[in-house]
Every structure is written in C-alpha cells, then in structure tokens.
Design an enzyme around this catalytic site. Structure first.
Site, PDB file in Angstrom:
ATOM      1  N   LYS A 138      41.929  -2.863  68.696  1.00 60.63           N
ATOM      2  CA  LYS A 138      43.180  -3.238  69.381  1.00 60.63           C
ATOM      3  C   LYS A 138      43.978  -1.977  69.735  1.00 60.63           C
ATOM      4  O   LYS A 138      44.435  -1.806  70.863  1.00 60.63           O
ATOM      5  CB  LYS A 138      44.020  -4.118  68.465  1.00 60.63           C
ATOM      6  CG  LYS A 138      45.461  -4.301  68.888  1.00 60.63           C
ATOM      7  CD  LYS A 138      46.245  -5.234  67.991  1.00 60.63           C
ATOM      8  CE  LYS A 138      46.864  -4.565  66.814  1.00 60.63           C
ATOM      9  NZ  LYS A 138      48.144  -3.886  67.096  1.00 60.63           N
ATOM     10  N   ASN A 139      44.115  -1.070  68.745  1.00 59.90           N
ATOM     11  CA  ASN A 139      45.003   0.077  68.954  1.00 59.90           C
ATOM     12  C   ASN A 139      44.355   1.193  69.767  1.00 59.90           C
ATOM     13  O   ASN A 139      44.978   2.232  69.984  1.00 59.90           O
ATOM     14  CB  ASN A 139      45.525   0.586  67.607  1.00 59.90           C
ATOM     15  CG  ASN A 139      46.449  -0.447  66.960  1.00 59.90           C
ATOM     16  OD1 ASN A 139      46.870  -1.411  67.607  1.00 59.90           O
ATOM     17  ND2 ASN A 139      46.716  -0.274  65.682  1.00 59.90           N
TER      18      ASN A 139
ATOM     19  N   ARG B 258      54.561  -4.270  71.341  1.00 55.89           N
ATOM     20  CA  ARG B 258      55.160  -2.934  71.277  1.00 55.89           C
ATOM     21  C   ARG B 258      54.420  -1.956  72.168  1.00 55.89           C
ATOM     22  O   ARG B 258      55.027  -1.079  72.776  1.00 55.89           O
ATOM     23  CB  ARG B 258      55.163  -2.434  69.836  1.00 55.89           C
ATOM     24  CG  ARG B 258      55.624  -0.997  69.726  1.00 55.89           C
ATOM     25  CD  ARG B 258      55.749  -0.523  68.330  1.00 55.89           C
ATOM     26  NE  ARG B 258      56.030   0.896  68.289  1.00 55.89           N
ATOM     27  CZ  ARG B 258      57.238   1.441  68.467  1.00 55.89           C
ATOM     28  NH1 ARG B 258      58.267   0.668  68.723  1.00 55.89           N
ATOM     29  NH2 ARG B 258      57.431   2.743  68.404  1.00 55.89           N
TER      30      ARG B 258
ATOM     31  N   CYS C 224      55.647  -6.009  65.888  1.00 56.25           N
ATOM     32  CA  CYS C 224      55.651  -6.600  64.538  1.00 56.25           C
ATOM     33  C   CYS C 224      57.046  -6.499  63.911  1.00 56.25           C
ATOM     34  O   CYS C 224      57.818  -5.620  64.214  1.00 56.25           O
ATOM     35  CB  CYS C 224      54.702  -5.835  63.631  1.00 56.25           C
ATOM     36  SG  CYS C 224      53.046  -5.906  64.195  1.00 56.25           S
TER      37      CYS C 224
ATOM     38  N   ARG D 192      61.497   0.426  64.677  1.00 56.75           N
ATOM     39  CA  ARG D 192      60.430   0.916  65.570  1.00 56.75           C
ATOM     40  C   ARG D 192      61.094   1.752  66.686  1.00 56.75           C
ATOM     41  O   ARG D 192      61.098   1.390  67.834  1.00 56.75           O
ATOM     42  CB  ARG D 192      59.635  -0.249  66.170  1.00 56.75           C
ATOM     43  CG  ARG D 192      59.035  -1.221  65.191  1.00 56.75           C
ATOM     44  CD  ARG D 192      57.967  -0.625  64.273  1.00 56.75           C
ATOM     45  NE  ARG D 192      56.756  -0.161  64.915  1.00 56.75           N
ATOM     46  CZ  ARG D 192      55.709  -0.942  65.164  1.00 56.75           C
ATOM     47  NH1 ARG D 192      55.788  -2.215  64.914  1.00 56.75           N
ATOM     48  NH2 ARG D 192      54.618  -0.455  65.713  1.00 56.75           N
ATOM     49  N   PRO D 193      61.732   2.861  66.341  1.00 61.38           N
ATOM     50  CA  PRO D 193      62.415   3.655  67.369  1.00 61.38           C
ATOM     51  C   PRO D 193      61.424   4.266  68.371  1.00 61.38           C
ATOM     52  O   PRO D 193      60.220   4.309  68.107  1.00 61.38           O
ATOM     53  CB  PRO D 193      63.092   4.755  66.559  1.00 61.38           C
ATOM     54  CG  PRO D 193      62.320   4.842  65.307  1.00 61.38           C
ATOM     55  CD  PRO D 193      61.814   3.469  65.020  1.00 61.38           C
TER      56      PRO D 193
ATOM     57  N   ASP E  99      62.481   7.280  70.017  1.00 58.72           N
ATOM     58  CA  ASP E  99      63.129   8.564  70.330  1.00 58.72           C
ATOM     59  C   ASP E  99      62.125   9.686  70.576  1.00 58.72           C
ATOM     60  O   ASP E  99      62.335  10.545  71.441  1.00 58.72           O
ATOM     61  CB  ASP E  99      64.111   8.957  69.212  1.00 58.72           C
ATOM     62  CG  ASP E  99      63.424   9.006  67.851  1.00 58.72           C
ATOM     63  OD1 ASP E  99      62.743   8.022  67.485  1.00 58.72           O
ATOM     64  OD2 ASP E  99      63.506  10.040  67.177  1.00 58.72           O
ATOM     65  N   LEU E 100      61.004   9.667  69.853  1.00 58.60           N
ATOM     66  CA  LEU E 100      60.020  10.755  70.033  1.00 58.60           C
ATOM     67  C   LEU E 100      59.272  10.603  71.363  1.00 58.60           C
ATOM     68  O   LEU E 100      58.917  11.597  72.017  1.00 58.60           O
ATOM     69  CB  LEU E 100      59.034  10.774  68.866  1.00 58.60           C
ATOM     70  CG  LEU E 100      59.664  11.025  67.491  1.00 58.60           C
ATOM     71  CD1 LEU E 100      58.611  10.952  66.386  1.00 58.60           C
ATOM     72  CD2 LEU E 100      60.380  12.373  67.460  1.00 58.60           C
TER      73      LEU E 100
ATOM     74  N   ASP F 167      48.301   0.134  58.031  1.00 58.09           N
ATOM     75  CA  ASP F 167      47.830  -1.166  58.549  1.00 58.09           C
ATOM     76  C   ASP F 167      46.879  -1.867  57.586  1.00 58.09           C
ATOM     77  O   ASP F 167      46.482  -2.999  57.843  1.00 58.09           O
ATOM     78  CB  ASP F 167      47.124  -0.976  59.902  1.00 58.09           C
ATOM     79  CG  ASP F 167      48.104  -0.556  60.971  1.00 58.09           C
ATOM     80  OD1 ASP F 167      47.669  -0.121  62.043  1.00 58.09           O
ATOM     81  OD2 ASP F 167      49.320  -0.639  60.706  1.00 58.09           O
TER      82      ASP F 167
ATOM     83  N   ARG G 176      46.992 -11.775  67.101  1.00 59.70           N
ATOM     84  CA  ARG G 176      47.372 -10.585  67.879  1.00 59.70           C
ATOM     85  C   ARG G 176      46.376  -9.456  67.664  1.00 59.70           C
ATOM     86  O   ARG G 176      46.183  -8.613  68.536  1.00 59.70           O
ATOM     87  CB  ARG G 176      48.762 -10.100  67.455  1.00 59.70           C
ATOM     88  CG  ARG G 176      49.893 -11.020  67.857  1.00 59.70           C
ATOM     89  CD  ARG G 176      51.235 -10.424  67.513  1.00 59.70           C
ATOM     90  NE  ARG G 176      51.358  -9.086  68.061  1.00 59.70           N
ATOM     91  CZ  ARG G 176      52.257  -8.199  67.643  1.00 59.70           C
ATOM     92  NH1 ARG G 176      53.087  -8.512  66.668  1.00 59.70           N
ATOM     93  NH2 ARG G 176      52.323  -7.005  68.189  1.00 59.70           N
TER      94      ARG G 176
END
Ligand code: EPZ
Length: 424
Positions: free
Chosen positions: A22-23, A95, A119, A124-125, A127-128, A307, A399
């Site tokens: 998935k990722n 996301r 999730c 879950r920022p 900013d980076l 995970d 998912r």
C-alpha cells in the site's frame, strides 16, 4: 458497517503470499501525474486507499483502468490531466493524497490541497512537506481550509529534514525530479517503499540515487515518461501474518516476503520464542505454546515499524510475563489497547508507553477497529482468543489489507465477513 466474525483457537497453517505494498503504490500513483505517457502498475492491491487515490486522479482528468490477472494491474493515463485541484472530500479519506503536492508543482506549477485525513493515530502535520517544497521554490497560501501552492522557478536545493518523515521525503523527491539542478535530501527516511519509489521514478527517466540511505540525490530532468512497474510486496502485511502465525501457534510460510524488509520483526519474534526460518522462498514462521515477554520500541526504518506495533501489542497480551511498548513515531497509537482489554488483555497506557501484563488466554468479545493497524491487531487477537470475536469497523482494515479474511481462511482460520444489517 462491515464486520468480521471470528471463531478463535485454530492454528494458522499453510502457504500465503502478501499483496503489493500500500505504502509503495500510493506515492507511485501520485508520481504518475508527472508522466507524459501512460504508466502500468503490476501487483497493484485492491485496497480502499488505492481506490480513493484512483478517484482523485480521475477527478483531475486522468484515465485509470484495472486489468491483468485478478485485476491486479492498474493502467494510469495522466496525459488528459487538466486540473491542479485535489478533491477535498476524497483527500480527507486518505492521507497519502498529500503526496500529490510535489508532483503537481512539478508538472502543473501549482497544487490545491486541503489538510489530509487518514488514520486516527495522532498528529499528522505536513510542515516538513511544505518546508521542503518551499526550498524548491513553491509559495503557499492558506485560505478557507485549502492550501494553494504555486511556483515560478523550480530550483534544486539542499534540504535537511528535522525528522526522517516518509511522506516528506517522498513528496520532495518527486517534486525535485523536474526541478532545475540537483536536490539533496538529508536525514531522509530510509523505508523500503522509498527505494521502490526511486526505482519507479528512475524507470520514468528520473535521475535519483541514495534512497534507502539518509542522503538522497535527485538530478532534475526536463520531463518524465510513463513506465511499467511491479510494486514490492507489502512488508507490513508480511509482518502482520507472521505475528498471526506466532499468536495462533501455527506454521505459516509467507512465500514472497522480502526478508531484508522484515528483519526487525524476525528479531522480535525470535525473542518471544518463535521459530523463524528464512530461505530463498520467503519466511517460515512457527509459533510457540506461549510467547515470552519482550520490550518493543518503534523507530524509523530499519527499526521496529510503528505500523506493526498494534499487532505486537496483541501478541504480547498473551505472553508469559510483562512487556513494555514505547511508541516513538505517533502520539496516539494505542487505541487498540482498550479494545484488547475487552478480550481480557491487561494493558496500562502511560503516554507513549504501554505496559502489558500477559494473560494465558484472551476471550472472544465485541470489539471495534478505529484504524488500519489497530483493526489488524484485533483480528489476529480474535484468531487466538477462546470463543467468538466480532470485529466492527472492518472498512479500516480494508484500507490496507487486500482480501484479509480470504488469506486467513486459506490458512485455516474461521473468519467470516458480514455486512451489517443497517445500510450506509
Ligand atoms: C507513512 O506515513 C505511512 N503512510 C504510515 O503508514 C507510517 O506509519 C509512517 O509513514 C511512518 O512509517 C504512507 O506511507 C501512506 P511520517 P507518514 O511523515 O508519511 C511527523 C499505515 O498504517 N511529521 O514518516 O505520514 C509525524 O507527525 C500508515 O500504513 C511531522 O512532524 O509518516 C510523525 O510523528 C499509518 N511533520 C513522524 O513525523 C511532517 O511534515 C513520522 O511521520 C510530517 C511528519
């Protein structure tokens, strides 16, 4: 709501294959918007997150079709892409839609996104992601909950990430492919999915090296063409199946496991007493009468993956002693503890630490999955528990796990998918 009805107690036995990761496929689908010709993805798993990303691409004008054996091939034609706007409602569902920022800035010179969903595992920022894309030349404006990013020049830069963020590494890596000059990403995440993405991007004509290390070098090119690619096996699904085999005292061969990707899981499961043999054809996992306790600390790859933390918590809840889990990646990833306690687990959460006092057996109960991996942990706990467990919220598990109950049944598990009476 869909649920799994599980009769526990049957040891898992047999041979199983993991689906495509998935990722890995999710950032690749984002990258495909930069191609000047169609892309083909083999081993593309049937997951709701993948379907959502496909819908996002189609809303932007791309054409996507499924084909091949069991529909495991995705054909993506981005040449008809005509929008830089990511659908807000769909973005809230997954996301990884944030991965579209870099590719859209590269191809369309602008991107409109909203804050991503995903999730329920804590902050879950992004900013980076924003900091890295700004370094390449993007300007960001926030209005009415949307983020509009635009760029005129698109110039390679030397970027140091405060945290080895998987998503930020991937977003910047993709955006940098079409920048002028060289981009260096320092303190980059080293996950195998990033190596897979580098391979796909290079197949599209990009010039990237260093993925899998903490310094990645991207030499910008003028354009990227389509490519045909086979997605790597899902190492988190492999790890989940390994833990299920140990927890049910089974004997399972995961035949397409990439051993290198699951070394942390192999080490931890050997610590609790599992018999694990690795050979050319994947990983064979045999369980024990009762697992020994051990301590787990989640870390960026190659450390123990966050995970797989919820699944490990399920296993340690029946260990012969007390274990401690420290979750260093996300600030709220112990939601499964409460649900496991309904099954008789004895778990005390203290911030990012969970203390698990092992019990001899879990008992079946009504439990609810709140996110993808906590759902997986409840399913495998149900496989080992005495009696019947009903796991609600299975849409969360869908998912990230393709045909999970089919795979488990092929290993002898008594698990049935039940769509709930009420509609919706
Ligand atoms: C990816 O999420 C995975 N998702 C996650 O898998 C995984 O848990 C995570 O990496 C860590 O391995 C996908 O690849 C689609 P991060 P991502 O950016 O990219 C902080 C699953 O179950 N951070 O590496 O969102 C963040 O808060 C999912 O399959 C910032 O502070 O994770 C977290 O504490 C869950 N600012 C840490 O970094 C940022 O801009 C790691 O997050 C970005 C992240």
């Amino acid at each position: 709501m869909t649920k799994f009805v599980i009769q526990g107690g049957t040891p898992l036995r047999g041979v199983v294959s993991a689906s495509g990761a998935k990722n890995a496929i999710l950032p690749m689908l984002a990258a495909s918007v930069m191609a000047s010709s169609p892309c083909v993805f083999h081993s593309a798993p049937h997951l709701s997150d993948v379907s959502t990303m496909v819908k996002i691409l189609e809303r932007m004008g791309a054409k996507v079709e499924r084909g091949g054996l069991n529909g495991s091939t995705l054909y993506v034609d981005p040449t008809s892409l005509n929008s830089h706007v990511v659908d807000e409602l769909l973005m809230r569902q997954v996301r990884s839609s944030i991965f579209l920022m870099g590719p859209l800035l590269g191809r369309m010179k602008k991107a409109q996104v909203s804050y991503p969903g995903g999730c329920d595992i804590g902050q879950r920022p992004i900013d980076l992601h924003i900091k890295g894309l700004k370094a390449l030349g993007a300007h960001f404006v926030e209005e009415h909950g949307h983020i509009l990013a635009e760029r005129t020049k698109w110039q390679g830069a030397d970027i140091h990430l405060d945290i080895p963020s998987v998503g930020a590494t991937e977003n910047i890596m993709m955006g940098a492919c079409l920048a002028d000059g060289v981009t260096i990403i320092r303190n980059a995440a080293k996950e195998p999915e990033i190596v897979d993405l580098q391979s796909f991007l290079n197949a599209m004509g990009a010039k990237i090296r260093g993925a899998g290390t903490d310094v990645i070098r991207i030499e910008g090119v003028k354009s990227l063409h389509g490519a045909e690619y086979t997605v790597m096996p899902d190492r988190i699904e492999v790890g989940t199946l390994m833990i299920a085999a140990v927890m049910t005292r089974g004997d399972v061969l995961i035949e397409n496991a990439v051993v290198e990707h699951v070394q942390a899981a192999i080490a931890k499961l050997r610590e609790v007493g599992a018999l694990i043999t690795v050979n050319g054809e994947g990983v064979r996992v045999r369980g024990v009468e009762r697992p020994r306790p051990t301590d787990v600390k989640t870390l960026p790859y190659p450390g123990f993956p966050t995970d797989m933390q919820p699944q490990m918590m399920a296993l340690l809840s029946i260990a012969d002693g007390t274990s401690v889990i420290t979750e260093t990646i996300f600030d709220s990833r112990f939601k499964q503890a409460e649900e496991l306690s309904r099954m008789g687990a004895r778990i005390r959460n203290e911030g990012r630490t969970a203390i698990i006092k092992g019990v001899p057996k879990l008992s079946g109960a009504l439990v609810e999955a709140t996110d993808l991996r906590s759902g997986a942990s409840l399913v495998i706990a149900g496989l080992a528990a005495e009696g019947q467990t009903v796991v609600g919220g299975i849409r969360n598990v869908d998912r990230g796990y393709e045909k999970f109950e089919v795979k488990l049944r092929s290993l002898g598990a008594d698990v049935v998918r039940v769509a709930s009476e009420q509609t919706g």
